[in-house]
Design an enzyme around this catalytic site. Structure first.
Site, PDB file in Angstrom:
ATOM      1  N   CYS A   1     -35.651 -10.905  40.310  1.00  0.00           N
ATOM      2  CA  CYS A   1     -34.433 -10.078  40.218  1.00  0.00           C
ATOM      3  C   CYS A   1     -34.730  -8.590  40.222  1.00  0.00           C
ATOM      4  CB  CYS A   1     -33.639 -10.464  38.972  1.00  0.00           C
ATOM      5  SG  CYS A   1     -33.147 -12.196  39.011  1.00  0.00           S
TER       6      CYS A   1
ATOM      7  N   HIS B   1     -28.864  -4.854  37.615  1.00  0.00           N
ATOM      8  CA  HIS B   1     -28.955  -6.254  38.044  1.00  0.00           C
ATOM      9  C   HIS B   1     -27.904  -7.056  37.290  1.00  0.00           C
ATOM     10  CE1 HIS B   1     -30.234 -10.219  38.851  1.00  0.00           C
ATOM     11  NE2 HIS B   1     -30.763 -10.423  37.657  1.00  0.00           N
TER      12      HIS B   1
ATOM     13  N   ASN C   1     -25.295 -14.483  39.166  1.00  0.00           N
ATOM     14  CA  ASN C   1     -26.570 -13.790  39.374  1.00  0.00           C
ATOM     15  C   ASN C   1     -27.144 -14.200  40.724  1.00  0.00           C
ATOM     16  OD1 ASN C   1     -29.253 -13.003  39.362  1.00  0.00           O
ATOM     17  ND2 ASN C   1     -29.649 -13.646  37.259  1.00  0.00           N
TER      18      ASN C   1
HETATM   19  N1  ACO Z   1     -22.250 -24.873  28.623  1.00  0.00           N
HETATM   20  C1  ACO Z   1     -22.067 -25.303  27.358  1.00  0.00           C
HETATM   21  N2  ACO Z   1     -23.034 -25.209  26.424  1.00  0.00           N
HETATM   22  C2  ACO Z   1     -24.209 -24.653  26.780  1.00  0.00           C
HETATM   23  C3  ACO Z   1     -24.443 -24.193  28.079  1.00  0.00           C
HETATM   24  C4  ACO Z   1     -23.417 -24.309  29.023  1.00  0.00           C
HETATM   25  N3  ACO Z   1     -23.543 -23.897  30.306  1.00  0.00           N
HETATM   26  N4  ACO Z   1     -25.705 -23.685  28.130  1.00  0.00           N
HETATM   27  C5  ACO Z   1     -26.231 -23.833  26.911  1.00  0.00           C
HETATM   28  N5  ACO Z   1     -25.337 -24.415  26.102  1.00  0.00           N
HETATM   29  C6  ACO Z   1     -25.484 -24.786  24.695  1.00  0.00           C
HETATM   30  C7  ACO Z   1     -26.919 -25.055  24.325  1.00  0.00           C
HETATM   31  O1  ACO Z   1     -27.285 -26.382  24.649  1.00  0.00           O
HETATM   32  C8  ACO Z   1     -26.870 -24.806  22.847  1.00  0.00           C
HETATM   33  O2  ACO Z   1     -26.336 -25.935  22.226  1.00  0.00           O
HETATM   34  P1  ACO Z   1     -27.008 -26.509  20.894  1.00  0.00           P
HETATM   35  O3  ACO Z   1     -26.874 -25.408  19.879  1.00  0.00           O
HETATM   36  O4  ACO Z   1     -26.170 -27.722  20.614  1.00  0.00           O
HETATM   37  O5  ACO Z   1     -28.428 -26.797  21.260  1.00  0.00           O
HETATM   38  C9  ACO Z   1     -25.860 -23.667  22.701  1.00  0.00           C
HETATM   39  O6  ACO Z   1     -25.088 -23.676  23.901  1.00  0.00           O
HETATM   40  C10 ACO Z   1     -26.496 -22.300  22.525  1.00  0.00           C
HETATM   41  O7  ACO Z   1     -27.511 -22.146  23.516  1.00  0.00           O
HETATM   42  P2  ACO Z   1     -28.271 -20.801  23.686  1.00  0.00           P
HETATM   43  O8  ACO Z   1     -29.301 -20.948  24.761  1.00  0.00           O
HETATM   44  O9  ACO Z   1     -28.706 -20.300  22.342  1.00  0.00           O
HETATM   45  O10 ACO Z   1     -27.081 -19.848  24.211  1.00  0.00           O
HETATM   46  P3  ACO Z   1     -27.052 -18.291  24.335  1.00  0.00           P
HETATM   47  O11 ACO Z   1     -25.999 -17.738  23.472  1.00  0.00           O
HETATM   48  O12 ACO Z   1     -28.429 -17.695  24.224  1.00  0.00           O
HETATM   49  O13 ACO Z   1     -26.558 -18.077  25.824  1.00  0.00           O
HETATM   50  C11 ACO Z   1     -27.461 -17.551  27.990  1.00  0.00           C
HETATM   51  C12 ACO Z   1     -27.337 -18.597  26.890  1.00  0.00           C
HETATM   52  C13 ACO Z   1     -26.080 -17.239  28.511  1.00  0.00           C
HETATM   53  C14 ACO Z   1     -28.322 -18.144  29.091  1.00  0.00           C
HETATM   54  C15 ACO Z   1     -28.097 -16.258  27.416  1.00  0.00           C
HETATM   55  O14 ACO Z   1     -29.244 -16.567  26.675  1.00  0.00           O
HETATM   56  C16 ACO Z   1     -28.476 -15.307  28.511  1.00  0.00           C
HETATM   57  O15 ACO Z   1     -27.643 -14.818  29.259  1.00  0.00           O
HETATM   58  N6  ACO Z   1     -29.762 -14.985  28.663  1.00  0.00           N
HETATM   59  C17 ACO Z   1     -30.215 -14.169  29.782  1.00  0.00           C
HETATM   60  C18 ACO Z   1     -30.440 -15.085  30.946  1.00  0.00           C
HETATM   61  C19 ACO Z   1     -30.589 -14.375  32.251  1.00  0.00           C
HETATM   62  O16 ACO Z   1     -29.987 -13.365  32.475  1.00  0.00           O
HETATM   63  N7  ACO Z   1     -31.402 -14.952  33.138  1.00  0.00           N
HETATM   64  C20 ACO Z   1     -31.594 -14.455  34.451  1.00  0.00           C
HETATM   65  C21 ACO Z   1     -32.572 -13.352  34.463  1.00  0.00           C
HETATM   66  S1  ACO Z   1     -32.779 -12.652  36.012  1.00  0.00           S
HETATM   67  C22 ACO Z   1     -33.964 -13.468  36.969  1.00  0.00           C
HETATM   68  O17 ACO Z   1     -35.049 -12.982  37.150  1.00  0.00           O
HETATM   69  C23 ACO Z   1     -33.683 -14.793  37.594  1.00  0.00           C
END
Ligand code: ACO
Length: 347
Positions: free
Chosen positions: A123, A266, A296
């Site tokens: 990214c 990004h 993304n």
């Molecule tokens: N729908 C419903 N529930 C979900 C989903 C979903 N799509 N995804 C995760 N959950 C659940 C998990 O299973 C977890 O449940 P549990 O507590 O029963 O185990 C709960 O939601 C919380 O999960 P977390 O991973 O702690 O959720 P978080 O609040 O951290 O949000 C997210 C996740 C949105 C991915 C966040 O961490 C984020 O945006 N991180 C940055 C990711 C990113 O930008 N990546 C791309 C980078 S760029 C590149 O180089 C490709």
């Protein structure tokens, strides 16, 4: 500007941003549609990421075709002919061909004189490619370059993993840049970083294979595992390291955050965009966002956002843009740019 000019100590050429373009798959997939495949909901995805839908390439739609269409739009926007290009640099982590997709994009554009190659930095890829292409122009080695960001991460997510599949979409976008007088330089500064020690938090790793080849020799079949991500660690990295790098860049260039017209980050997550803007003291309404529509799109997000905002008149000639890419590697980079191209002129 020639290499002779560099040797004689004359100022290096400036780099002007002259045109932009983008191309998107026709197929759009809403959060509700996705919730028919994995245990998720529109409410969860929107509140955690800001994403409402994403585009996904369907059968018979190769990424290289999308990248070439974005490139053609950018050079038309700049008012250039394809054969005036010296370089086609394609930032991608999901090429149609592991040997490189850029030559196919070059052929699709008809940029017969240009050298074309890929650059992979996930990214951060577009920002790294823009800075890389700019060096050829600055040195006097080349005059015109097309920098394309194109990714098809839909091919590399596990569509049964709700933690990652909801985040990504496909797309391509491009910027046309050319050498100019040093006084008109539109790339006011940049910073780039890598930290392989933290690479495990976001990977699209090679599958480990081990097969017998002939007596006494083995081989590793090719292939990749789906995207593996520790979302919380990526989030922490983005909201801590990205504003720190942007702040360094603003300080180094003597730029007051108040004079930045637009933040073009990004597009990974709305909460990351808001947090970075807040940490820089830039009003969040100046942090451009189109995540809701496209998710993304990896290397494509920055030029896709820029193209949209130039064409709808938000970004105008002379506006100062602070941009940052960040992602797998880990890698991150920032650039301060002044837009000098036209607005929404017909192609
Ligand atoms: N729908 C419903 N529930 C979900 C989903 C979903 N799509 N995804 C995760 N959950 C659940 C998990 O299973 C977890 O449940 P549990 O507590 O029963 O185990 C709960 O939601 C919380 O999960 P977390 O991973 O702690 O959720 P978080 O609040 O951290 O949000 C997210 C996740 C949105 C991915 C966040 O961490 C984020 O945006 N991180 C940055 C990711 C990113 O930008 N990546 C791309 C980078 S760029 C590149 O180089 C490709």
């Amino acid at each position: 500007m020639s290499l002779g000019a560099i040797k004689s100590g004359l100022p290096l050429a400036g780099v002007a941003l002259r045109g932009c373009g983008s191309a998107l798959p026709s197929q759009s997939l809403s959060n509700d549609q996705l919730s028919g495949r994995v245990d998720t909901s529109d409410e969860w995805i929107r509140s955690r990421t800001g994403i409402r839908r994403r585009r996904v390439l369907g059968a018979g739609e190769p990424l290289q075709g999308l990248a070439a269409a974005a490139g053609r739009a950018a050079i038309a926007h700049a008012g250039w002919s394809a054969d005036s290009l010296d370089l086609v640099l394609v930032a991608t982590s999901s090429p149609d061909d592991l040997f490189g997709m850029a030559p196919a994009v070059q052929a699709g554009i008809g940029a017969d004189r240009a050298v074309a190659f890929d650059l992979t930095a996930a990214c951060s890829g577009f920002l790294f490619a823009l800075v890389t292409a700019a060096q050829y122009l600055r040195s006097g080695a080349m005059r015109r370059a097309l920098v394309v960001g194109a990714d098809q991460l839909s091919s590399w997510v596990d569509w049964d993993d709700r933690r990652t599949c909801v985040l990504f979409g496909d797309g391509a976008a491009a910027i046309a840049i050319e050498a100019c007088e040093p006084e008109q330089d539109g790339l006011c500064g940049f910073r780039m970083r890598s930290d392989g020690r933290r690479g495990a938090v976001l990977q699209l790793p090679r599958q480990s294979g081990d097969e017998p080849l002939v007596a006494g020799a083995r081989w590793q079949p090719g292939g990749f595992s789906p995207i593996h991500m520790n979302g919380q660690e990526v989030y922490k990295f983005a909201v801590r390291d990205v504003p720190a790098l942007l702040r360094e860049l603003l300080e180094e260039t003597g730029t007051d955050a108040a004079s930045v017209d637009w933040l073009v980050l990004h597009q990974a997550n709305q909460r990351i965009l808001d947090a970075v803007a807040e940490r820089l003291g830039i009003p969040t309404d100046r942090a451009l966002s189109n995540l809701a529509e496209y998710g993304n799109t990896s290397a494509a997000t920055i030029p896709l956002m820029l193209d949209e905002a130039v064409r709808d008149g938000r970004i105008r000639s002379g506006h100062l843009i602070a941009s940052a890419g960040f992602g797998a590697g880990l890698s991150w980079g920032a650039a301060l740019m002044r837009w000098q191209g036209p607005g929404n002129v017909p192609a």
